[in-house]
Motif scaffolding. Structure first.
Motif, PDB file in Angstrom:
ATOM      1  N   THR A  12       0.720  -1.199   0.054  1.00  0.00           N
ATOM      2  CA  THR A  12       0.076   0.033   0.155  1.00  0.00           C
ATOM      3  C   THR A  12       0.797   1.340  -0.057  1.00  0.00           C
ATOM      4  O   THR A  12       0.526   2.353  -0.684  1.00  0.00           O
ATOM      5  CB  THR A  12      -0.871  -0.028   1.132  1.00  0.00           C
ATOM      6  N   LEU A  15       2.151   2.258  -3.577  1.00  0.00           N
ATOM      7  CA  LEU A  15       0.833   1.864  -4.445  1.00  0.00           C
ATOM      8  C   LEU A  15       0.865   3.064  -5.748  1.00  0.00           C
ATOM      9  O   LEU A  15       0.951   2.861  -6.851  1.00  0.00           O
ATOM     10  CB  LEU A  15      -0.451   1.869  -4.053  1.00  0.00           C
ATOM     11  N   LEU A 479      -3.473  -5.575  -1.751  1.00  0.00           N
ATOM     12  CA  LEU A 479      -2.920  -4.467  -1.209  1.00  0.00           C
ATOM     13  C   LEU A 479      -2.245  -4.900  -0.106  1.00  0.00           C
ATOM     14  O   LEU A 479      -3.050  -4.938   0.946  1.00  0.00           O
ATOM     15  CB  LEU A 479      -3.804  -3.332  -1.149  1.00  0.00           C
TER      16      LEU A 479
END
Length: 486
Positions: A12, A15, A479
């Protein structure tokens, strides 16, 4: 294994970098965001009254996925503006469709959604959790502090009750009860003074030994004059008047004393046995010194050799400070702290001397008798007499040192006691309890915000995972380090 079955794992925190590196979004995607936010702010000013819209927009940062839902709702609310070509004539619908198109250009929405997700996971949610934990900790500390104060109250109350028992008061109306007790001090002092005369023989014996008949001056004075004022002890005469400082038991007990602004001497001034009347002449205000107009005697005819005794004039000693005892001098010898301490010291000194003399008399050693050989010439030096002298001293000393008398003496000369300690602790205890409740309420008020933030973040994470999955033939997207890990 087919490529489609291989999941796509993305951390995450990285990302946005992943989206840029895969060219899903451009490097300068953030430049388009201000224009989109302006369009959203303008479009949101004109919204239809709809329950789902209110629920959707409450407590959330509007992103692309919200805009999609708004468009879906507007399709129902603005259905009557739809023309035959399937286009909507409503300006509301046009504004939000424009927002959606701006988001979708170069997939700007996905980059912004990733930014919001990271911010929520890294800052928003942990911050709310820390605030809640802090308020809960403060609440626990306040509760503990309140319990500690309650224990302190009990301890002080126990000590207070013990002190009340020692003082012989109920402790209900403390100042009034203490004032009443303090008024009994003169009677207690008089009882002690009445026993001091029994020490005459012991005092004289000590004086003979010291070759000083003025030793133990406080004891000698009390034995003769009783518990007189310090003024009388210092100047060997009773004061003409006593102005004793009133006892101050605190502001709640203070009473206003009305003091005359003018001194009224009345119609006459008493200078002794006779009375001189000061009369004024109503016409000119002059003082009339006699009944007739007497001639002034020639100074040459005055005989200055006549003594006071021959003249018949009596001069009365006015004493120190005009014969008025003030301050410490107005207190009694056994009440004034300085002289009371001296009185106790003299009693202990006399007691020590008598015990040493008794020891000398009961010891057979000749060397021990030499030191007090001068006392052998004084009558009444047997052990029984000395023992009785010691008993008399101990009786006076015990009465002087009795706890209740000492407590009352301290109360009189240090009247501003901390009698409100329990009330202060009780006040602080209640305040701590109130703070504890307040902190819990603040923590409770943040929990809905935390739950809402977590819920929105979970939904946003699923939306991002689904969007990326569609771009890679519906492969599973995970994620890592997302909302499920905090």
């Amino acid at each position: 294994m087919d490529e489609q079955d291989i999941p796509i794992d993305i951390h995450t925190g990285k990302l946005q970098e992943w989206l840029v590196s895969r060219r899903v979004v451009g490097k300068d995607w953030h430049k388009a965001i201000p224009d989109i936010r302006n369009k959203i702010n303008n479009a949101i000013r004109d919204m239809p009254a709809h329950e789902e819209l209110v629920k959707l927009l409450s407590g959330a940062h509007i992103n692309y996925f919200h805009c999609l839902k708004i468009v879906e709702i507007l399709k129902m609310t603005e259905a009557d503006t739809k023309n035959v070509f399937g286009r909507y004539g409503s300006q509301r619908m046009k504004d939000w469709q424009d927002v959606v198109r701006s988001y979708e250009k170069d997939s700007v929405y996905l980059a912004e959604a990733a930014q919001i997700l990271v911010r929520n996971i890294t800052f928003e949610i942990p911050s709310l959790k820390k605030q809640i934990a802090k308020f809960e900790q403060l609440s626990e500390e306040s509760t503990k502090k309140a319990k500690d104060m309650s224990k302190s109250q009990n301890a002080i109350r126990s000590e207070f009750n013990t002190l009340c028992q020692q003082l012989g008061i109920k402790g209900e109306k403390i100042r009034a009860e203490l004032k009443e007790k303090v008024e009994q001090l003169p009677k207690l002092y008089d009882e002690i003074a009445s026993k001091v005369s029994s020490l005459d023989k012991a005092v004289n014996l000590y004086g003979e030994y010291c070759k000083n008949r003025n030793c133990l001056e406080i004891i000698r004075h009390v034995a003769v004059a009783g518990n007189s004022t310090v003024y009388e002890f210092l100047y060997s005469e009773a004061p003409l008047s006593i102005e004793e400082t009133p006892i101050d038991f605190g502001p709640e007990e203070d009473t206003a004393q009305e003091v005359s602004q003018e001194i009224d001497f009345g119609e006459a001034i008493d200078f002794g046995e006779g009375e001189i009347t000061l009369q004024t002449d109503g016409a000119n205000g002059a003082i009339d010194w006699g009944e007739g107009n007497e001639t002034v005697t020639d100074p040459a005819e005055i005989n200055f050799d006549i003594s006071l005794e021959e003249s018949g004039i009596v001069v009365e000693g006015g004493g120190q400070s005009g014969g008025v005892a003030r301050g410490e001098e107005a207190l009694s010898v056994l009440d004034a702290p300085k002289y009371r301490d001296q009185f106790i010291d003299e009693l202990m000194e006399l007691e020590a001397f008598l015990k040493m003399r008794l020891y000398e008399l009961t010891t057979a050693s000749e060397s021990s008798m030499i030191s007090l050989s001068l006392l052998d010439e004084i009558a009444g030096q047997d052990t029984n007499t000395i023992q009785q002298m010691i008993v008399n001293v101990e009786v006076v000393l015990a009465n002087t040192m009795q706890p209740q008398l000492q407590y009352l003496h301290q109360v009189k000369h240090s009247p501003r006691q901390k009698l409100t300690a329990i009330d202060k602790l009780k006040e602080n205890e209640n305040l701590s309890k109130e703070k504890s409740v307040k902190y819990l309420e603040q923590a409770a008020s943040l929990r809905p915000d935390l739950a809402k933030a977590i819920s929105h973040t979970k939904i946003l994470q699923q939306q991002i995972e689904t969007d990326i999955s569609k771009r890679y033939k519906n492969r599973v997207v995970n994620l890592m380090g997302g909302i499920n890990t905090i």
